[in-house]
Design a protein around this motif. Sequence first.
Motif, short mmCIF file in Angstrom:
data_model
loop_
_atom_site.label_atom_id
_atom_site.label_comp_id
_atom_site.label_asym_id
_atom_site.label_seq_id
_atom_site.Cartn_x
_atom_site.Cartn_y
_atom_site.Cartn_z
N TYR A 38 -0.65 -14.00 11.57
CA TYR A 38 0.13 -12.78 11.75
C TYR A 38 0.87 -12.83 13.08
N VAL A 39 2.21 -12.71 13.01
CA VAL A 39 3.06 -12.63 14.19
C VAL A 39 3.84 -11.33 14.10
N GLN A 40 3.73 -10.51 15.14
CA GLN A 40 4.43 -9.23 15.17
C GLN A 40 5.34 -9.14 16.38
N THR A 41 6.62 -8.90 16.12
CA THR A 41 7.56 -8.64 17.21
C THR A 41 7.53 -7.16 17.53
N PHE A 42 7.18 -6.84 18.77
CA PHE A 42 7.11 -5.45 19.23
C PHE A 42 8.35 -5.15 20.07
N ALA A 43 9.14 -4.19 19.61
CA ALA A 43 10.35 -3.81 20.33
C ALA A 43 10.06 -2.67 21.29
N ILE A 44 10.61 -2.76 22.49
CA ILE A 44 10.69 -1.59 23.36
C ILE A 44 12.02 -0.92 23.03
N PHE A 45 11.93 0.22 22.37
CA PHE A 45 13.12 0.94 21.92
C PHE A 45 13.70 1.76 23.07
N MET A 46 15.00 1.58 23.32
CA MET A 46 15.70 2.27 24.39
C MET A 46 16.57 3.39 23.80
N PRO A 47 16.17 4.65 23.94
CA PRO A 47 17.01 5.76 23.46
C PRO A 47 18.38 5.74 24.14
N ASP A 48 19.39 6.18 23.41
CA ASP A 48 20.76 6.08 23.91
C ASP A 48 21.02 6.87 25.19
N GLN A 49 20.23 7.91 25.46
CA GLN A 49 20.54 8.76 26.61
C GLN A 49 20.17 8.15 27.95
N TYR A 50 19.37 7.09 27.96
CA TYR A 50 18.92 6.53 29.24
C TYR A 50 19.94 5.56 29.82
N ARG A 51 20.22 5.73 31.12
CA ARG A 51 21.14 4.85 31.83
C ARG A 51 20.60 4.60 33.23
N GLY A 52 21.03 3.51 33.84
CA GLY A 52 20.71 3.23 35.22
C GLY A 52 19.22 3.22 35.50
N GLN A 53 18.82 3.86 36.59
CA GLN A 53 17.42 3.86 37.00
C GLN A 53 16.52 4.51 35.96
N ALA A 54 17.04 5.52 35.27
CA ALA A 54 16.24 6.17 34.22
C ALA A 54 15.89 5.18 33.12
N ALA A 55 16.85 4.30 32.77
CA ALA A 55 16.59 3.28 31.76
C ALA A 55 15.56 2.27 32.26
N ILE A 56 15.68 1.89 33.52
CA ILE A 56 14.72 0.94 34.10
C ILE A 56 13.32 1.54 34.10
N ASP A 57 13.21 2.79 34.52
CA ASP A 57 11.91 3.44 34.58
C ASP A 57 11.29 3.56 33.19
N TYR A 58 12.11 3.93 32.20
CA TYR A 58 11.63 4.06 30.83
C TYR A 58 11.15 2.70 30.30
N LYS A 94 -6.09 -15.77 16.46
CA LYS A 94 -5.58 -14.48 16.92
C LYS A 94 -4.22 -14.18 16.28
N ALA A 95 -3.83 -12.91 16.33
CA ALA A 95 -2.46 -12.53 16.03
C ALA A 95 -1.60 -12.82 17.25
N ALA A 96 -0.33 -13.10 17.02
CA ALA A 96 0.60 -13.37 18.12
C ALA A 96 1.58 -12.21 18.24
N ALA A 97 1.81 -11.78 19.47
CA ALA A 97 2.77 -10.72 19.76
C ALA A 97 4.00 -11.29 20.44
N ILE A 98 5.17 -10.90 19.96
CA ILE A 98 6.43 -11.27 20.58
C ILE A 98 7.09 -9.99 21.08
N LEU A 99 7.65 -10.05 22.27
CA LEU A 99 8.27 -8.87 22.88
C LEU A 99 9.78 -8.91 22.69
#
Length: 309
Positions: A38-58, A94-99
């Motif tokens: 089992y290999v699962q790609t886990f996405a960090i989803f970035m909502p459209d409203q985040y920009r700049g430092q707010a996007a980095i922090d999120y 083990k299962a493998a996780a991809i980011l």
Amino acid sequence: MKVFDLHCDTITELCASGENLVNNTRQLSLDRACFESYVQTFAIFMPDQYRGQAAIDYFDRNLCYFKAQMACYSSCIEQAYTGGDLSRILHSGKAAAILSIEGGSALAGDLTRVPYLKQQGVSFLTLTWNGENELGSGTVANSRLTSFGREAVAVLEQNGIIVDASHLSDNGFDDLLQIATKPFVATHSNSRTVCAVPRNLRDDQFCEIVKRGGLVGINFYPVFLREQDVEKADFHDILRHVEHFLALGGENTLALGSDFDGASMPADLNSIEKIANLYDFMVQSISDKILVDKMFFENAYRFYQKNFR
């Protein structure tokens, strides 16, 4: 059976709710993913409203959560950075996780962040979500890639992060074709001929991905599977997309891109263990186990081995 899924949004959902990768509330839970490999790609989803430092922090908040989950469940899952990692992890049982990242706003308009993202193990980056960001736009606006977006494609390629064209506007896709020098993917996109929504791929777009040695992950979201009575979406709708892509030469291109925990799912695919039922259905319907194995695992595994050394 073996499963390699190119896209889920589970990590950002769990981070927001404070839950763990073993849970009773989400479509994906590690204890229900009982596959041979089992290999699962886990996405960090970035909502459209985040920009700049707010996007980095999120992004950083979700990245820390992902890493913490890998540490918490280290006895059964491990992050893969390279093809060698992937082989070793799976061989260990083990299962493998991809980011991955869903949304180029994670760059915060700064290309010097790309090496940092690579260092953290980011393998795929979706240039846009539905709206606009510093790189271009999704299907809502249909804008072209910005000059920064064009530069970003080159820098991502140079740093070994694969560009993901899912969500990208048609105009942005045309720009990507002109500037991409390496294979790119659409981790969770279906056929627009079968289901005419802008988020799905046109035939010519799919054929370009085939020609360039990329991947296309079949998305389970009912709205992308059928146009009428979406609540009735089932395995037969997925089969229609698969058969259409196969007719376009996609035998070595097709993969899974479930979109678990990023969207509602068909009733017969609303939990990860039900992928086994989809596999059995596909083997019976297509009558070619080797081809089905390619779609469920081998194509994505081969791609990762080739492109992440």
